[in-house]
Every structure is written in C-alpha cells, then in structure tokens.
Scaffold this motif. Structure first.
Motif, PDB file in Angstrom:
ATOM      1  N   ILE A  74       1.965  28.333  13.072  1.00 13.43           N
ATOM      2  CA  ILE A  74       2.443  28.575  14.454  1.00 13.43           C
ATOM      3  C   ILE A  74       1.877  30.071  14.759  1.00 13.43           C
ATOM      4  N   ALA A  75       1.427  30.819  14.204  1.00 19.33           N
ATOM      5  CA  ALA A  75       1.226  32.043  14.577  1.00 19.33           C
ATOM      6  C   ALA A  75      -0.706  31.917  15.026  1.00 19.33           C
ATOM      7  N   GLU A  76      -1.324  30.678  14.274  1.00 20.40           N
ATOM      8  CA  GLU A  76      -2.158  30.734  14.424  1.00 20.40           C
ATOM      9  C   GLU A  76      -2.722  29.433  15.655  1.00 20.40           C
ATOM     10  N   THR A  77      -1.950  28.769  16.319  1.00 17.50           N
ATOM     11  CA  THR A  77      -1.541  27.984  17.246  1.00 17.50           C
ATOM     12  C   THR A  77      -1.319  28.966  18.070  1.00 17.50           C
ATOM     13  N   PHE A  78      -0.151  28.863  18.607  1.00 19.63           N
ATOM     14  CA  PHE A  78       0.145  29.282  19.990  1.00 19.63           C
ATOM     15  C   PHE A  78      -0.230  30.873  19.692  1.00 19.63           C
ATOM     16  N   HIS A  79      -1.290  30.930  20.092  1.00 23.03           N
ATOM     17  CA  HIS A  79      -1.599  32.639  19.858  1.00 23.03           C
ATOM     18  C   HIS A  79      -2.252  32.661  21.630  1.00 23.03           C
ATOM     19  N   PHE A  80      -1.865  32.463  22.658  1.00 17.67           N
ATOM     20  CA  PHE A  80      -2.090  32.573  24.695  1.00 17.67           C
ATOM     21  C   PHE A  80      -0.813  32.150  24.559  1.00 17.67           C
ATOM     22  N   PRO A  81      -0.673  32.589  25.894  1.00 20.14           N
ATOM     23  CA  PRO A  81       0.507  32.652  26.582  1.00 20.14           C
ATOM     24  C   PRO A  81       0.532  31.461  27.243  1.00 20.14           C
ATOM     25  N   LEU A  82       2.185  30.978  28.091  1.00 26.91           N
ATOM     26  CA  LEU A  82       2.897  29.603  28.354  1.00 26.91           C
ATOM     27  C   LEU A  82       3.264  29.972  29.634  1.00 26.91           C
ATOM     28  N   LEU A  87       7.271  29.384  42.154  1.00 32.46           N
ATOM     29  CA  LEU A  87       6.568  29.380  43.262  1.00 32.46           C
ATOM     30  C   LEU A  87       7.769  29.608  43.724  1.00 32.46           C
ATOM     31  N   SER A  88       8.993  29.203  43.544  1.00 31.63           N
ATOM     32  CA  SER A  88       9.825  29.394  45.198  1.00 31.63           C
ATOM     33  C   SER A  88       9.673  30.532  45.759  1.00 31.63           C
ATOM     34  N   PRO A  89       8.770  31.649  45.617  1.00 27.84           N
ATOM     35  CA  PRO A  89       8.716  32.476  46.864  1.00 27.84           C
ATOM     36  C   PRO A  89       7.412  31.845  47.814  1.00 27.84           C
ATOM     37  N   GLU A  90       6.469  31.033  47.385  1.00 27.05           N
ATOM     38  CA  GLU A  90       5.183  30.299  48.506  1.00 27.05           C
ATOM     39  C   GLU A  90       6.301  29.048  48.720  1.00 27.05           C
ATOM     40  N   LEU A  91       6.861  27.820  47.797  1.00 23.27           N
ATOM     41  CA  LEU A  91       7.346  27.410  47.920  1.00 23.27           C
ATOM     42  C   LEU A  91       8.840  26.650  48.820  1.00 23.27           C
ATOM     43  N   ASP A  92       9.724  28.044  49.150  1.00 22.00           N
ATOM     44  CA  ASP A  92      11.010  27.917  49.558  1.00 22.00           C
ATOM     45  C   ASP A  92      11.171  26.644  49.305  1.00 22.00           C
ATOM     46  N   ALA A  93      11.754  26.946  47.657  1.00 13.11           N
ATOM     47  CA  ALA A  93      12.187  25.683  46.449  1.00 13.11           C
ATOM     48  C   ALA A  93      12.299  26.325  45.361  1.00 13.11           C
ATOM     49  N   PRO A  94      13.357  26.089  44.677  1.00 12.72           N
ATOM     50  CA  PRO A  94      13.339  26.375  43.122  1.00 12.72           C
ATOM     51  C   PRO A  94      12.156  25.724  41.687  1.00 12.72           C
ATOM     52  N   LEU A  95      10.884  25.722  42.528  1.00 13.28           N
ATOM     53  CA  LEU A  95      10.149  25.067  41.629  1.00 13.28           C
ATOM     54  C   LEU A  95       9.202  26.335  40.571  1.00 13.28           C
ATOM     55  N   SER A  96       8.871  25.602  39.430  1.00 14.22           N
ATOM     56  CA  SER A  96       8.156  26.858  39.180  1.00 14.22           C
ATOM     57  C   SER A  96       6.841  25.848  37.982  1.00 14.22           C
ATOM     58  N   VAL A  97       5.987  26.201  37.625  1.00 10.52           N
ATOM     59  CA  VAL A  97       4.546  25.742  36.962  1.00 10.52           C
ATOM     60  C   VAL A  97       3.960  26.502  35.464  1.00 10.52           C
ATOM     61  N   LEU A  98       5.004  25.324  34.621  1.00 13.33           N
ATOM     62  CA  LEU A  98       4.855  25.577  33.546  1.00 13.33           C
ATOM     63  C   LEU A  98       3.317  25.626  33.313  1.00 13.33           C
ATOM     64  N   GLU A  99       2.339  26.635  32.468  1.00 15.51           N
ATOM     65  CA  GLU A  99       0.501  26.849  32.709  1.00 15.51           C
ATOM     66  C   GLU A  99       0.632  26.349  31.075  1.00 15.51           C
ATOM     67  N   LEU A 100      -0.433  25.184  30.521  1.00 17.18           N
ATOM     68  CA  LEU A 100      -0.817  24.980  29.679  1.00 17.18           C
ATOM     69  C   LEU A 100      -1.669  25.317  29.818  1.00 17.18           C
ATOM     70  N   PHE A 101      -2.642  26.335  30.310  1.00 20.34           N
ATOM     71  CA  PHE A 101      -4.380  26.623  30.033  1.00 20.34           C
ATOM     72  C   PHE A 101      -4.708  26.999  29.786  1.00 20.34           C
ATOM     73  N   HIS A 102      -3.997  28.220  28.938  1.00 18.29           N
ATOM     74  CA  HIS A 102      -4.667  29.886  28.308  1.00 18.29           C
ATOM     75  C   HIS A 102      -5.463  29.803  27.598  1.00 18.29           C
ATOM     76  N   ALA A 409     -11.854  33.543  28.902  1.00 18.43           N
ATOM     77  CA  ALA A 409     -11.445  32.644  27.546  1.00 18.43           C
ATOM     78  C   ALA A 409     -13.522  31.670  27.669  1.00 18.43           C
ATOM     79  N   LEU A 410     -12.418  30.726  28.799  1.00 16.00           N
ATOM     80  CA  LEU A 410     -14.209  29.549  29.065  1.00 16.00           C
ATOM     81  C   LEU A 410     -15.052  30.347  29.984  1.00 16.00           C
ATOM     82  N   ALA A 411     -15.209  31.393  30.116  1.00 18.36           N
ATOM     83  CA  ALA A 411     -16.455  32.512  30.709  1.00 18.36           C
ATOM     84  C   ALA A 411     -16.796  32.291  29.007  1.00 18.36           C
ATOM     85  N   GLU A 412     -16.191  32.822  27.668  1.00 20.73           N
ATOM     86  CA  GLU A 412     -16.962  33.275  27.007  1.00 20.73           C
ATOM     87  C   GLU A 412     -17.569  31.945  26.254  1.00 20.73           C
ATOM     88  N   LEU A 413     -17.368  30.817  26.799  1.00 20.21           N
ATOM     89  CA  LEU A 413     -17.719  29.392  25.829  1.00 20.21           C
ATOM     90  C   LEU A 413     -19.522  29.492  26.560  1.00 20.21           C
TER      91      LEU A 413
END
Ligand SMILES: *Cc1c(COP(=O)(O)O)cnc(C)c1O
Length: 435
Positions: A74-82, A87-102, A409-413
């Motif tokens: 688990i420590a080796e896999t989940f080493h970046f934020p999720l 988004l509710s301030p921008e969209l006036d609705a209780p929507l969030s975005v789960l960012e899995l691209f870090h 991370a992408l810039a490094e690659l």
C-alpha cells in the motif's frame, strides 16, 4: 481465507494464484467468492489513505502470502494524493471531482499498475524458475506508461512495451519510451491490434517459452481491480464524514475496471449512493443498460481514446457478481454515452468557468452530469477525473485556446531522453529483440 473463482466456473483458488494467473485458463476473469461487509464505523480508527486502504483490502488478502506485506505494498502504491475537490463554489451544486491523475504518468492507471507490480515482484521471489520474468504489454497509449513506471528498476523483472508506431500522442510516446534500465520500448509497424496479437502469440510460443516466463499485468488482473476500489472507499468516507450523506459517482468508462471498482466498494458497504458509467461513442455498456442484451462490437476511435472499447471485459465480472440489467439498475447503476462533439463542447464551457480544464475522458463524466435534471444535480455527486489534461494537450489546447500547465511528475518524464526500437509486427521480430 478469501478465495477467488473464474466467472466461468471451476475451482476456487487463492488470491496469489489469481494474481499470478491474470486471466483464468477457461478465459474467464477472477472474482472474489464473497464480498466483505463493512459498516462505516469499521473505519472509525482509519483517518489516512494507508489505514483506510489496509482496512478495506485486508479481507481480500486473508490467507495470501502477501498478507504481511500488505502495508508495504500500500505504501509503495498510494504515494501521491487522491484529492476530492469541491466544485460547489463555481457550479452552485454539490459536485466534487475525484482527481486520480497525480501519479507518475498522470492517469488513474498508475494505481492499479503500481499495486499489481508491488504484488507480483513479491510473489515472484517464491517462484522456483530459472527463466526471467518478462512483462509483455501491448498499449494504445496510457497502460504501457503506467506499467513501465510501476516495474521500472524492480529487480528480476523485465518489461517490454509494444505500441503502434505513429498512433499514440507525442507525450504518450515519451511516457512509453523514457525509462531505460529494465524497460524495453518497441514501436511496432502496425496498429494496436497487431501489438496485442504479437503479445498473445508470444505467450504460447514454445521456443520463447523455454527461455522466458511471460506475464501480462493487463487490466483484467484482479490485482488492478482491488486497489482501484480503495479510492472510492477513501472519497466516500471523506465525504460522509464531512457531510453525513452518501456520495454518488460518475465514472468515465472503457473496459469497466474503474466503474466496477466503484460498484465493489458500494457492495462492500461504503457510503456510496448511485454510480453512473459514462462511455464515449463506444456504446456497448449504455446499450446493455437500455436493452438488457450484451452486444460486443469493434471499437470506434474517439477523442477519449483510452475508453475506445467495444467489448468491455469487466462487464463479465459485473454481471457474474451482481446480476443482470434489472439487478444492476436496482443497485443504483446506470449508463450513458457522450459524443466527440459533446466532449469538445464540455471542455470549452468548463474551461471558462473553472480554474482548470478537463481531459477528454473526464469531460464525458462532466457532460453526463450537466445533462441531469435540476433536482438530481442538487444531490451529492462526484465526477472521476481519470487523467490530467496535459497528457492530451494536442486535443485540449486548441479547444480552450490556451496552453496547459504540465504537472511536475509529467514534466520530469518529458525531460528524460526517449529511446525505442522500431520493429515489424511479427513474433520473429519480437523474439529477436528479446534475445
Ligand atoms: C483506461 C482509462 C479509462 C477507462 O477506464 P476503464 O477502467 O477501462 O473503464 C478512462 N480514462 C482514462 C484516462 C484511462 O486511461
């Protein structure tokens, strides 16, 4: 002990055999023979990613040789934020975005590939076999980079990545070819299907089999599915603790690995309400939900290319574990389809009102959300962001009329030198490179 079975029957086997086997010999996919049942308070003492992951995954690893190494894996896999971004301030609705691209290659596949690699290298230490372990991976773009990154510099394993020459984006190609060390990158004179065929043929080639031990790390391995379920556990618990309400998810869907992971977490008792599977113009899943019939077909090319799947393998798992269309609908599952025009339109509209842009895959989920009725849009929901837009800058930048910031991370690659060989689409050519 937790056991696993092929969707097509046969005997129950251990997790370790399911991980090493990948696909079942009968062509089916491995699924757990029972699902754990959690209450929300089972996670009361878990307040960070590793502890939630450990609690959630423990029953699936019951009896595995990897049980004691699970915390390390688990420590080796989940080493970046999720992060679950509001988004509710921008969209006036209780929507969030789960960012899995870090992660290292800026797409959610880093999690499944990283976890599977961490499992396989440990299991392989106990395999008495002289032939070196060789991971063969055919890729249309995203998977190869995630798998190469996951196995890079791991001892005793070699990775061979096959991609179709000239058919991946420049940045994707860089991510497939920048590794060196134990990673060999091959541009194949052909299309993705040729790459996949070469891998399949190599697997059963007798001469190659005497010298190499092949494994595939492909997306149907149970070792990629289980860790993906973890981020739904983390996000839904986080939301429930803060708001006291269950979260619904809209998941960009291709081979249905990510969507199925959400369904697993829901069935295991995590506070998840509805799950919407969002496809691009490859409509096999929405058609299944509309008619109740599964009609696989050839894929069509779209802007959300990582979702271009006409015969989604994980639908077999979904139906086997959770039942047919009406059973699935009554669990809160639904499906919809989004065209390339709608993807472009959504990216353009949201780039004006949000502080960031979507990748073409994530845009499908956002479009599906925007098409809901007003009442539904005022319920607690999250779209799943499966990749960073900078990975698909040749599509996104012209739409938004702006350049995209590149994550570190992408810039490094991208700063690493790229190295690859170009070969014909034959097993003979592959065999020559492997020697
Ligand atoms: C692979 C991928 C998908 C599709 O995920 P599945 O698990 O195959 O449904 C969606 N978006 C991106 C960016 C991907 O790489």
């Amino acid at each position: 002990m937790m056991t696993y079975k092929s969707t097509r029957g046969g005997d129950a086997i251990s997790l370790d055999d399911a991980l090493l086997g990948g696909l079942a010999p009968d062509g089916g996919l491995y699924v757990p023979t029972k699902l754990p049942q959690f209450g929300i308070d089972d996670f009361d003492s878990c307040d960070d990613t590793p502890s939630i992951a450990a609690r959630y995954l423990a029953p699936f690893f019951d009896g595995s040789a990897l049980q004691d190494a699970l915390a390390e894996i688990i420590a080796e896999t989940f080493h970046f934020p999720l992060p679950l971004v509001d988004l509710s301030p921008e969209l006036d609705a209780p929507l969030s975005v789960l960012e899995l691209f870090h992660g290292p290659t800026a797409a959610f596949k880093d999690i499944g590939a990283g976890f599977l690699a961490a499992c396989l290298v440990r299991l392989d230490r106990d395999v008495a076999d002289e032939r070196p372990l060789t991971i063969l991976v055919a890729t249309s773009g995203d998977t190869g980079g995630a798998v190469a990154s996951a196995f890079h510099r791991r001892e005793g394993v070699r990775v061979v990545v096959l991609f179709p020459e000239g058919k991946v984006s420049p940045r994707q190609q860089h991510q497939l070819t920048c590794w060196g060390d134990n990673v060999v990158s091959l541009a194949v004179r052909g299309v993705f299907d040729d790459c996949q065929q070469m891998v399949k043929t190599a697997f059963v080639d007798e001469a190659l089999g005497t010298r190499f031990r092949f494994s595939s790390a492909n997306s149907i391995n149970i070792g990629r599915l289980l860790p993906q379920s973890v981020y739904y556990a983390i996000a839904s618990l986080d939301y429930f603790r803060r708001h006291g309400r269950k979260l619904s998810f809209l998941v960009p869907t291709g081979n249905l690995g990510n969507g199925l992971a959400a369904v697993l977490a829901r069935a295991a008792g995590l506070p998840i309400q509805d799950i919407t599977l969002v496809s691009n113009e490859n409509q096999t899943i929405p058609d299944f939900f509309a008619t109740g019939d599964y009609q696989p077909r050839p894929s069509v090319a779209t802007l959300a290319s990582a979702m271009d799947v006409g015969a989604p393998s994980n639908l077999e798992r979904l139906r086997h574990v959770f039942g047919e269309r009406d059973d699935l609908t009554s669990m809160g599952l639904s499906a919809s389809s989004v065209s390339d025009d709608e993807i472009e339109k959504q990216i353009a509209v949201d780039a004006k009102r949000l502080p960031f842009a979507w990748c073409p895959h994530t845009a499908t989920a956002m479009y599906a959300w925007s098409q809901q009725g007003d009442a539904k849009r005022q319920t607690d929901q999250a779209i799943v962001a499966t990749a960073h837009p900078a990975k698909f800058e040749t599509i996104v930048e012209p739409i938004i009329g702006n350049t995209l910031p590149v994550p570190d991370a992408l810039a490094e690659l991208l700063a690493l030198p790229s190295e690859f060989q170009t070969i014909d689409a034959t097993v003979a050519a592959l065999s020559e490179v492997l020697s």
